[in-house]
Design a protein around this motif. Sequence first.
Motif, PDB file in Angstrom:
ATOM      1  N   ASN A 162       0.831  -1.209   0.000  1.00  0.00           N
ATOM      2  CA  ASN A 162       0.000   0.000   0.000  1.00  0.00           C
ATOM      3  C   ASN A 162       0.860   1.253   0.000  1.00  0.00           C
ATOM      4  OD1 ASN A 162      -2.027  -1.876   0.220  1.00  0.00           O
ATOM      5  ND2 ASN A 162      -2.389  -1.530   2.403  1.00  0.00           N
TER       6      ASN A 162
ATOM      7  N   PHE B  97     -14.762  -4.201   3.274  1.00  0.00           N
ATOM      8  CA  PHE B  97     -13.770  -4.718   2.320  1.00  0.00           C
ATOM      9  C   PHE B  97     -14.333  -5.900   1.547  1.00  0.00           C
ATOM     10  CE2 PHE B  97     -11.506  -3.387   6.215  1.00  0.00           C
ATOM     11  CZ  PHE B  97     -10.767  -2.328   5.707  1.00  0.00           C
TER      12      PHE B  97
ATOM     13  N   TRP C 286     -13.177  -9.162   0.784  1.00  0.00           N
ATOM     14  CA  TRP C 286     -12.140  -9.844   1.555  1.00  0.00           C
ATOM     15  C   TRP C 286     -12.400 -11.345   1.474  1.00  0.00           C
ATOM     16  CZ3 TRP C 286     -10.960  -7.835   7.192  1.00  0.00           C
ATOM     17  CH2 TRP C 286     -10.013  -8.643   7.803  1.00  0.00           C
TER      18      TRP C 286
ATOM     19  N   ILE D 148     -10.989  -0.833  -7.252  1.00  0.00           N
ATOM     20  CA  ILE D 148      -9.902  -1.506  -6.515  1.00  0.00           C
ATOM     21  C   ILE D 148      -8.556  -1.221  -7.185  1.00  0.00           C
ATOM     22  CG2 ILE D 148      -8.982  -3.762  -5.850  1.00  0.00           C
ATOM     23  CD1 ILE D 148     -11.491  -2.624  -4.267  1.00  0.00           C
TER      24      ILE D 148
ATOM     25  N   ASN E  72      -4.073  -6.969  -1.176  1.00  0.00           N
ATOM     26  CA  ASN E  72      -3.235  -7.333  -0.026  1.00  0.00           C
ATOM     27  C   ASN E  72      -3.382  -8.826   0.240  1.00  0.00           C
ATOM     28  OD1 ASN E  72      -3.604  -4.425   2.241  1.00  0.00           O
ATOM     29  ND2 ASN E  72      -2.605  -4.618   0.244  1.00  0.00           N
TER      30      ASN E  72
ATOM     31  N   VAL F 298      -7.333  -9.476   0.066  1.00  0.00           N
ATOM     32  CA  VAL F 298      -8.191  -8.336   0.389  1.00  0.00           C
ATOM     33  C   VAL F 298      -8.054  -7.260  -0.693  1.00  0.00           C
ATOM     34  CG1 VAL F 298      -8.921  -6.762   2.214  1.00  0.00           C
ATOM     35  CG2 VAL F 298      -7.555  -8.791   2.815  1.00  0.00           C
TER      36      VAL F 298
ATOM     37  N   ARG G 192      -8.199  -3.570  -1.909  1.00  0.00           N
ATOM     38  CA  ARG G 192      -7.950  -2.305  -1.225  1.00  0.00           C
ATOM     39  C   ARG G 192      -7.982  -1.121  -2.197  1.00  0.00           C
ATOM     40  NH1 ARG G 192      -5.350  -2.744   3.628  1.00  0.00           N
ATOM     41  NH2 ARG G 192      -6.328  -0.692   3.845  1.00  0.00           N
ATOM     42  N   HIS G 193      -8.192   0.055  -1.629  1.00  0.00           N
ATOM     43  CA  HIS G 193      -8.050   1.293  -2.408  1.00  0.00           C
ATOM     44  C   HIS G 193      -7.814   2.448  -1.449  1.00  0.00           C
ATOM     45  CE1 HIS G 193     -12.102   2.720  -1.302  1.00  0.00           C
ATOM     46  NE2 HIS G 193     -12.449   1.457  -1.404  1.00  0.00           N
TER      47      HIS G 193
ATOM     48  N   ASP H 227     -10.064   3.573   1.742  1.00  0.00           N
ATOM     49  CA  ASP H 227     -10.875   2.540   2.392  1.00  0.00           C
ATOM     50  C   ASP H 227     -10.676   2.608   3.908  1.00  0.00           C
ATOM     51  OD1 ASP H 227      -8.700   0.838   3.218  1.00  0.00           O
ATOM     52  OD2 ASP H 227      -8.768  -0.284   1.348  1.00  0.00           O
TER      53      ASP H 227
ATOM     54  N   TRP I 222      -6.967   2.080   5.007  1.00  0.00           N
ATOM     55  CA  TRP I 222      -5.866   2.553   4.151  1.00  0.00           C
ATOM     56  C   TRP I 222      -5.003   3.585   4.848  1.00  0.00           C
ATOM     57  CZ3 TRP I 222      -4.400   0.586  -0.442  1.00  0.00           C
ATOM     58  CH2 TRP I 222      -3.423   1.312  -1.157  1.00  0.00           C
TER      59      TRP I 222
ATOM     60  N   VAL J  36      -5.602  -4.495   7.096  1.00  0.00           N
ATOM     61  CA  VAL J  36      -6.974  -4.706   7.559  1.00  0.00           C
ATOM     62  C   VAL J  36      -7.007  -5.475   8.883  1.00  0.00           C
ATOM     63  CG1 VAL J  36      -7.957  -4.656   5.255  1.00  0.00           C
ATOM     64  CG2 VAL J  36      -7.258  -6.859   6.219  1.00  0.00           C
TER      65      VAL J  36
END
Lengths: 137, 137
Positions: free
Chosen positions: A87, B34, B36, B77, B81, B97, B99-100, B103, B106, B110
């Motif tokens: 990230n 998420f 996930w 997205i 992860n 997972v 992510r962006h 989120d 972030w 998570v």
Amino acid sequence: MSSAWTLHERLAADTVPVQDLALSRLLVMRDARFAWAILVPRVPDLTELHQLPAADRDQLMLEVTAVASVLAGLPGITKINHGALGNLVPQFHWHVVARHPGDAAWPGPVWGSGAAVPPDPAALEQLVAALATIGPA
Amino acid sequence: MSSAWTLHERLAADTVPVQDLALSRLLVMRDARFAWAILVPRVPDLTELHQLPAADRDQLMLEVTAVASVLAGLPGITKINHGALGNLVPQFHWHVVARHPGDAAWPGPVWGSGAAVPPDPAALEQLVAALATIGPA
């Protein structure tokens, strides 16, 4: 056109190098809190695991599990944590972290958990030496 | 003597099942924050990645990256992860997972980041349907 592979500057700053395996550069984090290895496949522009061809992915797993086996054998270690997040640092890299109840982040993840503690040079050298035994395959 | 494989009760409580792939049971977390997924190899007493035979490890990667490719294609997205921790639930399981930036966690991980938010049933069903396209291989 792909650029040549070079280690991301943030990873270079936070780690010391151990060796180049067949696919990955093996590093250890400069952090006294954890025995923490990072593997970075020497593949230009790689950001996601699912972008790797299957043969490279299987080789990465061979290297990751060899590292995990060494870390699992360190005194007091009861758990290995794996993670690939990216990230903050987009260059794909894989974390292998030796954990035990009572460590500085237990039972949470090490990522985002406080600041690194400068390592004792002798302890860092010992960890590098242990991981140097894996051999170039 | 190994016991028969059964899904850990904590994983069962926190997820809904999608399907059994060749090696792993594929689940999605009941968490609106998420997209996930969790993959659990149906191997009794497995707690660490490096305990898996190489063929199973490579199969797990095939399944993990198939899941990652689906999640990476979801709207908005930008990052996938991966993680295998097991500090709280000892049965080996792999997180994938979506992510962006922006989120709920972030740019942090998570894991250990706040409480799950009950998902909208229709959104959960849509995610399950997307992951059901991977097929049993």
